[in-house]
Design an enzyme around this catalytic site. Structure first.
Site, PDB file in Angstrom:
ATOM      1  CB  CYS A  73     -60.610 -74.771  14.973  1.00 15.05           C
ATOM      2  SG  CYS A  73     -59.078 -75.203  15.437  1.00 15.05           S
ATOM      3  CB  CYS A  76     -58.271 -75.254  12.643  1.00 12.11           C
ATOM      4  SG  CYS A  76     -58.125 -76.659  13.989  1.00 12.11           S
TER       5      CYS A  76
END
Length: 149
Positions: A73, A76
């Site tokens: 991600c 993230c």
């Protein structure tokens, strides 16, 4: 903020998950785990797994802020440094932890994680706030402190 029942707060060790009693007025002094001897606070997020999640989320005397994330991600990875920096500002009043949703899918499923990154603040085993999407350090700290009053 942390609640002290008069005989100290139970703090889960970030290394071995043993519970340690720490007087609330000595929380800032940190302390070491009675079982493994490691520091109870290091100013960095801990890695949460199925083996230690409940010790920190439900059985510790301080709130737990969890970053639900995954290695693939982009947002993230972008938020990771801000989350790490937030630990230095929020500990020892709040423990910060990171939970890899790919490795710990059962826990992610238990909390209905549908998008990442998602932050959830737990206090005494209950979810008290949730925020999805990447956030800068100041926003993480302000959001957490705002929920805790």
């Amino acid at each position: 903020m942390p609640t002290d029942r008069g005989d100290g707060l139970l703090i889960a060790c970030p290394h071995c998950a043993a519970r340690n009693r720490v007087p609330s007025d000595r929380l800032a002094a940190g302390g070491k785990c009675g079982r493994c001897g490691q520091p109870l606070f290091a100013g960095v997020p801990i890695t949460l797994t199925s083996a230690n999640f409940d010790a920190h989320a439900a059985r510790s005397g301080i709130p737990l802020l969890v970053d639900f994330w995954a290695s693939w991600c982009g947002p993230c990875r972008q938020m990771a440094p801000a989350f790490a920096a937030s630990a230095r500002l929020l500990e020892p009043q709040v423990r910060l932890g990171k939970l890899d949703t790919e490795a710990e899918s059962a826990i992610a499923g238990r909390y209905g994680i549908r998008s990442i990154p998602t932050l959830i603040l737990f206090s005494q085993g209950r979810e008290i706030g949730r925020q999805s999407g990447a956030m800068p350090e100041r926003a993480i700290v302000d959001w957490t402190r705002g929920l805790l009053g």
